[in-house]
Write a protein that holds these residues in place. Structure first.
Motif, PDB file in Angstrom:
ATOM      1  N   GLN A   1      36.159  27.205  65.295  1.00 62.63           N
ATOM      2  CA  GLN A   1      37.388  28.068  64.705  1.00 62.63           C
ATOM      3  C   GLN A   1      38.211  27.145  63.651  1.00 62.63           C
ATOM      4  O   GLN A   1      38.909  28.084  62.629  1.00 62.63           O
ATOM      5  CB  GLN A   1      37.638  29.080  64.821  1.00 62.63           C
ATOM      6  CG  GLN A   1      38.103  30.656  64.357  1.00 62.63           C
ATOM      7  CD  GLN A   1      36.841  31.097  63.423  1.00 62.63           C
ATOM      8  OE1 GLN A   1      35.597  30.701  63.809  1.00 62.63           O
ATOM      9  NE2 GLN A   1      37.220  31.979  62.587  1.00 62.63           N
ATOM     10  N   PHE A   2      39.817  26.442  64.133  1.00 63.09           N
ATOM     11  CA  PHE A   2      41.303  25.922  63.749  1.00 63.09           C
ATOM     12  C   PHE A   2      41.070  25.239  63.442  1.00 63.09           C
ATOM     13  O   PHE A   2      40.289  23.879  63.094  1.00 63.09           O
ATOM     14  CB  PHE A   2      42.306  26.806  64.808  1.00 63.09           C
ATOM     15  CG  PHE A   2      41.840  27.972  64.836  1.00 63.09           C
ATOM     16  CD1 PHE A   2      41.904  28.885  64.773  1.00 63.09           C
ATOM     17  CD2 PHE A   2      41.307  28.424  66.639  1.00 63.09           C
ATOM     18  CE1 PHE A   2      42.322  30.169  64.765  1.00 63.09           C
ATOM     19  CE2 PHE A   2      40.970  29.173  67.304  1.00 63.09           C
ATOM     20  CZ  PHE A   2      41.580  30.530  65.872  1.00 63.09           C
ATOM     21  N   SER A   3      42.215  25.089  62.620  1.00 63.89           N
ATOM     22  CA  SER A   3      42.567  23.582  61.336  1.00 63.89           C
ATOM     23  C   SER A   3      44.459  24.010  62.113  1.00 63.89           C
ATOM     24  O   SER A   3      44.234  24.019  62.882  1.00 63.89           O
ATOM     25  CB  SER A   3      42.373  23.890  60.526  1.00 63.89           C
ATOM     26  OG  SER A   3      42.948  22.188  60.134  1.00 63.89           O
ATOM     27  N   SER A   4      44.746  22.449  61.698  1.00 60.10           N
ATOM     28  CA  SER A   4      46.154  21.692  62.361  1.00 60.10           C
ATOM     29  C   SER A   4      47.251  22.508  60.411  1.00 60.10           C
ATOM     30  O   SER A   4      46.854  22.679  60.451  1.00 60.10           O
ATOM     31  CB  SER A   4      46.302  20.553  62.395  1.00 60.10           C
ATOM     32  OG  SER A   4      46.321  19.636  61.103  1.00 60.10           O
ATOM     33  N   ILE A   5      48.449  22.663  61.498  1.00 60.86           N
ATOM     34  CA  ILE A   5      49.648  22.994  60.226  1.00 60.86           C
ATOM     35  C   ILE A   5      49.576  21.856  59.874  1.00 60.86           C
ATOM     36  O   ILE A   5      49.955  22.494  58.605  1.00 60.86           O
ATOM     37  CB  ILE A   5      50.868  23.584  61.746  1.00 60.86           C
ATOM     38  CG1 ILE A   5      50.535  24.363  62.539  1.00 60.86           C
ATOM     39  CG2 ILE A   5      51.453  23.359  60.539  1.00 60.86           C
ATOM     40  CD1 ILE A   5      51.420  24.980  63.330  1.00 60.86           C
TER      41      ILE A   5
ATOM     42  N   LEU B   1      53.246  30.292  60.490  1.00 61.84           N
ATOM     43  CA  LEU B   1      52.747  28.988  60.283  1.00 61.84           C
ATOM     44  C   LEU B   1      53.563  28.301  59.111  1.00 61.84           C
ATOM     45  O   LEU B   1      53.621  27.636  58.696  1.00 61.84           O
ATOM     46  CB  LEU B   1      51.360  29.410  59.976  1.00 61.84           C
ATOM     47  CG  LEU B   1      50.338  28.018  59.280  1.00 61.84           C
ATOM     48  CD1 LEU B   1      50.402  27.934  59.725  1.00 61.84           C
ATOM     49  CD2 LEU B   1      48.981  29.337  58.508  1.00 61.84           C
TER      50      LEU B   1
ATOM     51  N   SER C   1      44.030  34.287  65.212  1.00 60.64           N
ATOM     52  CA  SER C   1      44.228  32.665  64.103  1.00 60.64           C
ATOM     53  C   SER C   1      45.908  31.982  64.529  1.00 60.64           C
ATOM     54  O   SER C   1      45.638  30.842  64.137  1.00 60.64           O
ATOM     55  CB  SER C   1      44.272  33.521  62.477  1.00 60.64           C
ATOM     56  OG  SER C   1      45.420  34.319  62.561  1.00 60.64           O
ATOM     57  N   ARG C   2      46.460  33.073  64.842  1.00 56.20           N
ATOM     58  CA  ARG C   2      47.872  31.909  65.523  1.00 56.20           C
ATOM     59  C   ARG C   2      48.086  31.688  64.555  1.00 56.20           C
ATOM     60  O   ARG C   2      49.539  30.759  64.337  1.00 56.20           O
ATOM     61  CB  ARG C   2      47.210  30.487  66.103  1.00 56.20           C
ATOM     62  CG  ARG C   2      46.718  30.366  68.050  1.00 56.20           C
ATOM     63  CD  ARG C   2      46.656  29.523  67.791  1.00 56.20           C
ATOM     64  NE  ARG C   2      46.078  29.453  69.497  1.00 56.20           N
ATOM     65  CZ  ARG C   2      46.646  29.559  70.631  1.00 56.20           C
ATOM     66  NH1 ARG C   2      47.925  28.943  70.795  1.00 56.20           N
ATOM     67  NH2 ARG C   2      46.201  29.381  71.485  1.00 56.20           N
ATOM     68  N   LEU C   3      48.474  32.689  62.831  1.00 59.92           N
ATOM     69  CA  LEU C   3      49.396  32.773  62.360  1.00 59.92           C
ATOM     70  C   LEU C   3      50.411  32.591  62.213  1.00 59.92           C
ATOM     71  O   LEU C   3      51.583  32.201  61.911  1.00 59.92           O
ATOM     72  CB  LEU C   3      48.734  33.537  60.741  1.00 59.92           C
ATOM     73  CG  LEU C   3      49.439  33.649  59.829  1.00 59.92           C
ATOM     74  CD1 LEU C   3      49.042  32.467  59.055  1.00 59.92           C
ATOM     75  CD2 LEU C   3      49.539  35.232  59.013  1.00 59.92           C
TER      76      LEU C   3
ATOM     77  N   ARG D   1      43.795  38.678  52.528  1.00 55.74           N
ATOM     78  CA  ARG D   1      43.018  38.479  53.642  1.00 55.74           C
ATOM     79  C   ARG D   1      43.170  39.459  54.896  1.00 55.74           C
ATOM     80  O   ARG D   1      42.804  39.867  55.475  1.00 55.74           O
ATOM     81  CB  ARG D   1      43.281  37.087  54.240  1.00 55.74           C
ATOM     82  CG  ARG D   1      42.945  36.577  55.733  1.00 55.74           C
ATOM     83  CD  ARG D   1      41.578  36.972  56.168  1.00 55.74           C
ATOM     84  NE  ARG D   1      41.497  36.363  57.054  1.00 55.74           N
ATOM     85  CZ  ARG D   1      40.418  36.913  58.337  1.00 55.74           C
ATOM     86  NH1 ARG D   1      39.789  37.964  57.434  1.00 55.74           N
ATOM     87  NH2 ARG D   1      39.887  37.105  59.355  1.00 55.74           N
TER      88      ARG D   1
ATOM     89  N   THR E   1      51.874  34.200  55.075  1.00 59.45           N
ATOM     90  CA  THR E   1      52.173  34.116  55.763  1.00 59.45           C
ATOM     91  C   THR E   1      52.473  36.395  55.280  1.00 59.45           C
ATOM     92  O   THR E   1      50.918  37.040  55.495  1.00 59.45           O
ATOM     93  CB  THR E   1      53.083  34.177  57.213  1.00 59.45           C
ATOM     94  OG1 THR E   1      52.578  32.961  57.379  1.00 59.45           O
ATOM     95  CG2 THR E   1      52.815  35.159  58.063  1.00 59.45           C
TER      96      THR E   1
ATOM     97  N   PHE F   1      47.308  22.765  56.875  1.00 66.49           N
ATOM     98  CA  PHE F   1      47.671  23.126  56.110  1.00 66.49           C
ATOM     99  C   PHE F   1      48.499  23.615  55.351  1.00 66.49           C
ATOM    100  O   PHE F   1      49.210  23.642  54.009  1.00 66.49           O
ATOM    101  CB  PHE F   1      48.080  24.759  56.368  1.00 66.49           C
ATOM    102  CG  PHE F   1      48.525  25.763  56.519  1.00 66.49           C
ATOM    103  CD1 PHE F   1      47.593  26.572  55.005  1.00 66.49           C
ATOM    104  CD2 PHE F   1      49.766  26.821  56.448  1.00 66.49           C
ATOM    105  CE1 PHE F   1      48.657  28.081  54.781  1.00 66.49           C
ATOM    106  CE2 PHE F   1      50.020  27.044  55.279  1.00 66.49           C
ATOM    107  CZ  PHE F   1      49.780  28.144  54.637  1.00 66.49           C
TER     108      PHE F   1
END
Length: 156
Positions: free
Chosen positions: A12-16, A102, A79-81, A46, A118, A19
């Motif tokens: 599900q996730f991508s890298s910082i 993030l 989501s680790r936002l 969102r 954020t 972003f």
């Protein structure tokens, strides 16, 4: 109807870094101001959707319960936002204290705080939670020596 495409290997996730590259590319193409507006707007959308999914629209549960739900979906289990450290609501001001945002990763103290995406997500959640039209701003930054990235909201 959206396609339900899964990423079986990547998840599900991508890298910082990915972003940050998106944000930098947008800034180069659109300019910083337009990029900030777009990222805040995307975040607010969102955030409103997340609040709806969590059942927080006009929530009647206490603030501590809502904070725990928001932390779960935005933090290490979600989501680790960012980490929502606390939310304070007074008569006319809402302050949301965050860390490990993030947007702040990889920044430096020479630039103004710009946790636009954020900020937008938290803004969207708080708008739905409180059922009030809010104006938001990023008032304190970890990049500038603050203990938290603080998002402040006032009713308009």
């Amino acid at each position: 109807m959206p396609l339900d495409i899964k990423r079986d290997q990547l998840g599900q996730f991508s890298s910082i870094d990915a972003f940050r590259a998106v944000v930098e590319g947008m800034s180069e193409t659109l300019g910083e101001k337009a990029t900030g507006v777009a990222l805040v707007a995307a975040g607010r959308l969102r955030g409103k959707k997340l609040a709806d999914e969590l059942g927080l629209k006009g929530a009647t549960q206490n603030l501590e319960d809502a904070t725990q739900q928001i932390t779960k979906v935005l933090g290490a289990e979600g989501s680790r936002l960012c980490i929502i450290d606390k939310i304070e609501i007074t008569d006319d001001v809402v302050k949301v204290y965050t860390s490990e945002t993030l947007c702040a990763v990889g920044g430096n103290g020479n630039t103004p705080p710009r946790c636009t995406f954020t900020l937008g997500i938290v803004w969207g959640i708080m708008t739905e939670l409180l059922q009030k039209k809010l104006k938001g701003s990023h008032t304190e930054s970890i990049l500038h020596g603050g203990a938290y990235d603080v998002f402040e909201f006032t009713q308009i």
